[in-house]
Design a protein around this motif. Structure first.
Motif, PDB file in Angstrom:
ATOM      1  N   LEU A  46       0.812  -1.217   0.000  1.00  0.00           N
ATOM      2  CA  LEU A  46       0.000   0.000   0.000  1.00  0.00           C
ATOM      3  C   LEU A  46       0.847   1.268   0.000  1.00  0.00           C
ATOM      4  N   SER A  47       2.098   1.158   0.487  1.00  0.00           N
ATOM      5  CA  SER A  47       2.918   2.361   0.642  1.00  0.00           C
ATOM      6  C   SER A  47       4.120   2.439  -0.294  1.00  0.00           C
ATOM      7  N   VAL A  48       4.448   1.341  -0.987  1.00  0.00           N
ATOM      8  CA  VAL A  48       5.660   1.330  -1.815  1.00  0.00           C
ATOM      9  C   VAL A  48       5.595   2.436  -2.874  1.00  0.00           C
ATOM     10  N   THR A  49       6.737   3.095  -3.065  1.00  0.00           N
ATOM     11  CA  THR A  49       6.818   4.178  -4.046  1.00  0.00           C
ATOM     12  C   THR A  49       7.914   3.859  -5.048  1.00  0.00           C
ATOM     13  N   PRO A  50       7.567   3.275  -6.189  1.00  0.00           N
ATOM     14  CA  PRO A  50       8.572   2.954  -7.203  1.00  0.00           C
ATOM     15  C   PRO A  50       9.109   4.239  -7.837  1.00  0.00           C
ATOM     16  N   PRO A  51      10.195   4.132  -8.582  1.00  0.00           N
ATOM     17  CA  PRO A  51      10.721   5.304  -9.283  1.00  0.00           C
ATOM     18  C   PRO A  51       9.650   5.939 -10.175  1.00  0.00           C
ATOM     19  N   ALA A  52       9.582   7.256 -10.141  1.00  0.00           N
ATOM     20  CA  ALA A  52       8.544   7.979 -10.886  1.00  0.00           C
ATOM     21  C   ALA A  52       8.607   7.651 -12.377  1.00  0.00           C
ATOM     22  N   GLY A  53       7.457   7.314 -12.939  1.00  0.00           N
ATOM     23  CA  GLY A  53       7.353   7.073 -14.365  1.00  0.00           C
ATOM     24  C   GLY A  53       7.867   5.729 -14.849  1.00  0.00           C
ATOM     25  N   ALA A  54       8.359   4.897 -13.927  1.00  0.00           N
ATOM     26  CA  ALA A  54       8.941   3.613 -14.344  1.00  0.00           C
ATOM     27  C   ALA A  54       7.853   2.608 -14.697  1.00  0.00           C
ATOM     28  N   ALA A  55       8.084   1.838 -15.756  1.00  0.00           N
ATOM     29  CA  ALA A  55       7.257   0.665 -16.023  1.00  0.00           C
ATOM     30  C   ALA A  55       7.562  -0.363 -14.942  1.00  0.00           C
ATOM     31  N   LEU A  56       6.551  -1.114 -14.521  1.00  0.00           N
ATOM     32  CA  LEU A  56       6.712  -1.999 -13.373  1.00  0.00           C
ATOM     33  C   LEU A  56       6.426  -3.460 -13.723  1.00  0.00           C
ATOM     34  N   ALA A  57       7.035  -4.340 -12.952  1.00  0.00           N
ATOM     35  CA  ALA A  57       6.735  -5.766 -12.972  1.00  0.00           C
ATOM     36  C   ALA A  57       6.879  -6.275 -11.545  1.00  0.00           C
ATOM     37  N   TYR A  58       6.294  -7.429 -11.270  1.00  0.00           N
ATOM     38  CA  TYR A  58       6.496  -8.020  -9.947  1.00  0.00           C
ATOM     39  C   TYR A  58       6.848  -9.496 -10.092  1.00  0.00           C
ATOM     40  N   THR A  59       7.518  -9.998  -9.092  1.00  0.00           N
ATOM     41  CA  THR A  59       7.756 -11.435  -8.954  1.00  0.00           C
ATOM     42  C   THR A  59       7.779 -11.738  -7.470  1.00  0.00           C
ATOM     43  N   THR A  60       7.930 -13.011  -7.103  1.00  0.00           N
ATOM     44  CA  THR A  60       7.846 -13.368  -5.689  1.00  0.00           C
ATOM     45  C   THR A  60       8.920 -14.371  -5.295  1.00  0.00           C
ATOM     46  N   GLN A  61       9.204 -14.372  -4.008  1.00  0.00           N
ATOM     47  CA  GLN A  61       9.958 -15.466  -3.391  1.00  0.00           C
ATOM     48  C   GLN A  61       9.152 -16.747  -3.610  1.00  0.00           C
ATOM     49  N   THR A  62       9.813 -17.880  -3.738  1.00  0.00           N
ATOM     50  CA  THR A  62       9.104 -19.119  -4.098  1.00  0.00           C
ATOM     51  C   THR A  62       8.401 -19.789  -2.928  1.00  0.00           C
ATOM     52  N   THR A  63       8.683 -19.357  -1.675  1.00  0.00           N
ATOM     53  CA  THR A  63       8.203 -20.098  -0.508  1.00  0.00           C
ATOM     54  C   THR A  63       7.215 -19.310   0.344  1.00  0.00           C
ATOM     55  N   LEU A  64       6.471 -18.410  -0.267  1.00  0.00           N
ATOM     56  CA  LEU A  64       5.550 -17.549   0.475  1.00  0.00           C
ATOM     57  C   LEU A  64       4.204 -18.217   0.721  1.00  0.00           C
ATOM     58  N   SER A  65       3.433 -17.614   1.626  1.00  0.00           N
ATOM     59  CA  SER A  65       2.041 -18.009   1.803  1.00  0.00           C
ATOM     60  C   SER A  65       1.270 -17.651   0.536  1.00  0.00           C
TER      61      SER A  65
END
Length: 318
Positions: free
Chosen positions: A157-176
């Motif tokens: 809810l609070s993360v602030t990526p670099p302004a204007g950057a295209a974004l992607a996400y990935t995850t750690q493999t062992t999460l809930s």
């Protein structure tokens, strides 16, 4: 006359215990010892389980935290299943070390995906736990500042990526699985154009073990997770069991750690094991319960796993 033991029904969650990545990592160390003799150096615990680590130590493995602890004696060095930053193989290469990478192929897949997103100009949001070796390794695939860690829903809810950057996400493999779904939903809502992994990043073993523990938790008065406190997937199993309806869930590393009196008053106990815990430790826990109870067991299987990973090519012995 010996009093009759109270009855206890034990539900054994399946799948449980070793996954293909863990099995591969352990076999790499064992094969290196067989081919090259002791010592074989291993950077970080090969998997997060003291029983496994101590067994390999008895065969001649030496565990270190950094390559600076490894002498230049020509013996193999193995990188753990959790993966390492790019700086580690670079250091090993500069020192002309013979190294074997035991990184789980599913973790390596996340590394390569991070590189692909980076090559396309995207800033990567990594969902994971700060300080976990897998997260350290994944973040170390890109230059500093190219990836931002998102640990939980509040961070999403609070993360602030670099302004204007295209974004992607990935995850750690062992999460809930459930927690991650909540985080992803927040990121999608905040950043509608965010690129997703080509395939689910949480690995099949984590997903299957969480589904299995859910299936036994709903029927159990107590759930016992066999695993190590520094094992992410094991800790998640205990959390998932509690959320799935088990009145209580505990984690133990060995049968000897378990106080069987914890099951007093229980009719049914569920047992599972993290992906780095061998089946022998599950049997230790069952045997410990048998000391106090007349135990019956039932396998509760939600998926059958047939995944295997090949070992890396090893240097021929002269």
């Amino acid at each position: 006359m010996t009093p009759e033991k109270p009855r206890l029904h034990v539900l054994l969650a399946g799948p449980r215990g070793f996954c293909a990545g863990v099995d591969r990592a352990i076999r790499i160390v064992e094969e290196a010892l067989k081919r090259h003799g002791a010592p074989v150096y291993v950077r970080h615990e090969i998997v997060h389980n003291r029983f496994v680590v101590e067994g390999l130590e008895r065969q001649g493995a030496i565990f270190v935290e950094e390559l600076s602890e490894v002498p230049d004696d020509g013996q193999p060095v193995v990188f753990s299943a959790h993966g390492v930053p790019k700086s580690v193989p670079a250091e090993a290469t500069s020192r002309e070390m013979y190294f074997l990478d035991a990184t789980c192929p599913l973790v390596s897949k996340v590394h390569r995906e991070a590189e692909r997103h980076n090559a396309r100009g995207r800033h990567l949001l990594l969902i994971g736990h700060a300080g976990h070796p897998e997260v350290v390794g994944t973040m170390g695939q890109l230059a500093e500042g190219e990836m931002t860690l998102v640990e939980d829903a509040a961070a999403a809810l609070s993360v602030t990526p670099p302004a204007g950057a295209a974004l992607a996400y990935t995850t750690q493999t062992t999460l809930s699985v459930d927690d991650t779904a909540e985080i992803v939903a927040i990121l999608r809502a905040r950043f509608p154009g965010i690129a997703e992994p080509a395939k689910e990043s949480i690995c099949y073993a984590t997903t299957n073990r969480q589904a299995a523990v859910k299936s036994v938790a709903a029927r159990s008065d107590l759930v016992i997770v066999v695993g190590a406190p520094n094992s992410s997937n094991s800790v998640r199993l205990r959390e998932v069991a509690e959320r799935a309806g088990a009145p209580r869930a505990v984690m133990v590393q060995r049968g000897a750690e378990l106080d069987p009196a914890l099951a007093d008053g229980c009719a049914t106990v569920g047992i599972t094991a993290g992906a780095s815990a061998p089946e022998v430790l599950v049997q230790e826990v069952v045997d410990r319960l048998r000391e106090r109870f007349a135990v019956t067991t039932e396998e509760v299987t939600v998926a059958v796993e047939d995944v295997t990973f090949r070992l890396p090519r090893m240097r021929a012995v002269a």
